[in-house]
Scaffold this active site. Structure first.
Site, PDB file in Angstrom:
ATOM      1  CD  GLU A  25      -3.011  -0.638  -0.074  1.00 29.48           C
ATOM      2  OE1 GLU A  25      -3.288   0.561  -0.313  1.00 29.48           O
ATOM      3  OE2 GLU A  25      -3.431  -1.583  -0.766  1.00 29.48           O
ATOM      4  N   PRO A 225      -3.332  46.412  13.182  1.00 28.91           N
ATOM      5  CG  PRO A 225      -4.380  45.243  14.895  1.00 28.91           C
ATOM      6  CD  PRO A 225      -4.538  45.622  13.457  1.00 28.91           C
ATOM      7  CG  ASP A 248       4.258  54.528   8.510  1.00 28.42           C
ATOM      8  OD1 ASP A 248       4.991  55.175   7.741  1.00 28.42           O
ATOM      9  OD2 ASP A 248       3.062  54.808   8.721  1.00 28.42           O
ATOM     10  CE  LYS A 270       5.979  60.732  10.158  1.00 27.10           C
ATOM     11  NZ  LYS A 270       4.893  61.549   9.602  1.00 27.10           N
ATOM     12  N   GLY A 302      -2.415  50.189  11.315  1.00 27.56           N
ATOM     13  CA  GLY A 302      -3.822  50.476  11.546  1.00 27.56           C
ATOM     14  C   GLY A 302      -4.567  50.776  10.264  1.00 27.56           C
ATOM     15  CG  ASP A 303      -8.410  52.898   8.249  1.00 24.60           C
ATOM     16  OD1 ASP A 303      -9.184  52.051   7.782  1.00 24.60           O
ATOM     17  OD2 ASP A 303      -8.279  54.035   7.741  1.00 24.60           O
ATOM     18  CG  MET A 383      -0.394  58.838  18.822  1.00 33.32           C
ATOM     19  SD  MET A 383      -0.232  60.034  17.481  1.00 33.32           S
ATOM     20  CE  MET A 383      -1.721  59.715  16.548  1.00 33.32           C
ATOM     21  CB  ALA A 412      -4.660  47.110  20.443  1.00 28.87           C
TER      22      ALA A 412
END
Length: 466
Positions: A25, A225, A248, A270, A302-303, A383, A412
């Site tokens: 097999e 995040p 970033d 940054k 993030g956004d 911040m 987060a």
């Protein structure tokens, strides 16, 4: 980062022989795999027990002989005993790649789980450690790729000479092929017939030539995040299309590496107190890259539209007359709410949700925020970690109740997140020694409805001297 112990590649076997030692097999399982190729497959065993009748293989019922490996590309040993040992020794003496079934330590290569969309193949390997996991991953990929998907690969291969003749540069060719394999019109046509697919592909090629070769684009992409599995599918797709990734400092390397291997990566670094690029320099950079005809992924934590300075970059792109698009991401405030199961809007408690930056806030801002908190709205302050106690004290001074619930999430959405909970009054009493990383401060009565059971309590923290 864990390193691979094997290097994944595709081994050419066209016109060559593959030998399988064994007649049971396990040998049959290898036959099922290798007969998907165009190689000549030979099974050698003294006793053939499995049913090989449904496969195009030659079967020799005898013991192994060294001449059996003349001109052989790969050897599989799928049994034990003297014949198996002789076959292994002969393969090693001839430097023929050897796979000994279920004995990873003796294998020169492993057989991956394969998604077959010939000529397109996807191979999933766990280096022999977890074949069941590899099969589960294969099942998921099988569900993603329609059965006729390989026809697109054949179509692209058939167009290669024509595309090389008409499109002179590598980046322009790559853009055409990306447009080709993602075109619903071409996919539908090639499913109907090869002729229809070829015609639709040539129409697309004409359209591609008619477009300006110098037209670049900038995608402002939210990386979320930090956890790469929170990246959107659109963001993943565009990262694979981008010629340049401008990112970033807060964007994790694992997210940046989701781009193409040959894409240029530029960190504009940054972070608080460390600005290797000014915003004006970033604006100039992305405009220059797009004017060079490149697809630019401007990757932001993030956004991009929430404290991401996207407005300034969009203004620069508009002024330069360049195309751009926005790809939303999971904002840190939403990740903080998810991490702590905090409903930032809650019926009969909080009718709204406000996102603001605590850094640089003046008294008029704080008066307004205090009124909003008193009215039941939830505040998400970005911040503000280094000035959290000062902001809390000023909110109380401007009318917010000292008993207003406060929750803080550092990092987060990431595995290394940490949480802190208490009241405005307790936070105002001193400076909390937070862990490293960006923080979101949630303020409002709805915060009390979240899950803060594992959070450090402000009242029990060791406070720094303000």
């Amino acid at each position: 980062m864990a390193r691979l112990n094997t290097f994944p590649l595709s081994f050419k076997v066209r016109g060559q022989r593959i030998v399988i030692i064994g007649g049971g097999e396990e040998a049959l399982n290898k036959v099922r795999l290798v007969t998907k190729t165009s190689a000549h497959v030979l099974v050698i065993a003294r006793h053939v027990e499995a049913d090989f009748s449904g496969f195009a293989v030659d079967i020799v019922e005898r013991g192994f002989m060294p001449a059996d490996l003349d001109g052989v590309a790969l050897v599989f040993v799928a049994e034990e005993g003297a014949d198996a040992e002789r076959a292994k020794a002969e393969a090693r003496a001839r430097n023929i790649p050897l796979n000994v079934v279920d004995v990873p330590a003796e294998c020169d290569f492993y057989t991956p789980s394969i998604v077959d969309r010939a000529p397109l193949t996807v191979a999933i390997s766990s280096e022999g450690d977890a074949p069941v996991l590899a099969r589960l991953v294969r099942a998921r990929i099988e569900a993603m790729l329609p059965p006729g998907f390989g026809k697109m690969a054949s179509l692209a291969g058939g167009l290669r000479k024509q595309v090389e003749k008409l499109i002179q540069t590598g980046p322009a060719r790559r853009r055409f092929y990306e447009a080709l394999v993602t075109s619903p019109q071409v996919e539908a046509a090639v499913a109907a017939s090869p002729i229809a697919g070829r015609y639709q592909a040539e129409v697309l090629l004409e359209q591609h030539q008619a477009q300006s070769a110098s037209a670049g684009i900038v995608w402002l992409i939210g990386a979320g995040p930090g956890s790469e599995d929170l990246l959107t599918l659109r963001a993943q797709r565009l990262l694979q299309e981008a010629d340049v990734i401008v990112h970033d400092q807060l964007v994790p390397d694992a997210v940046v590496q989701m781009g193409r291997r040959d894409a240029e990566q530029i960190s504009v670094g940054k972070a608080k107190g460390h600005h290797s690029f000014s915003q004006a320099q970033i604006n100039t950079l992305i405009v220059r890259l797009a004017r060079e005809g490149k697809k630019v992924a401007r990757l932001k934590s993030g956004d991009p539209m929430v404290f991401g300075r996207a407005g300034e970059e969009i203004a620069a792109l508009r002024k330069a007359g360049l195309a751009y698009a926005i790809v939303p991401g999971v904002s840190a405030a939403m990740a903080a709410a998810a991490d702590t199961a905090t409903p930032v809007t809650l019926r009969k408690v909080s009718s709204g949700f406000i996102m603001a930056t605590a850094h640089g806030a003046d008294d008029s801002d704080l008066t307004h925020w205090a009124a909003l908190a008193q009215a039941g709205l939830t505040l998400a302050l970005y911040m503000g970690k280094s000035i959290a106690s000062d902001v809390a004290g000023r909110l109380v001074a401007n009318g917010a109740s000292p008993s207003t619930p406060v929750g803080i999430v550092v990092n987060a959405g990431r595995a290394d997140k940490s949480t802190y909970a208490g009241t405005l009054g307790a936070l105002a009493a001193g400076q909390v020694a937070f862990s490293d990383g960006p923080a979101i401060i949630l303020v409002g009565e709805a915060v009390a409805a979240g899950d803060w059971a594992q959070a450090a309590d402000f009242a029990t923290q060791q406070f720094k001297v303000a």
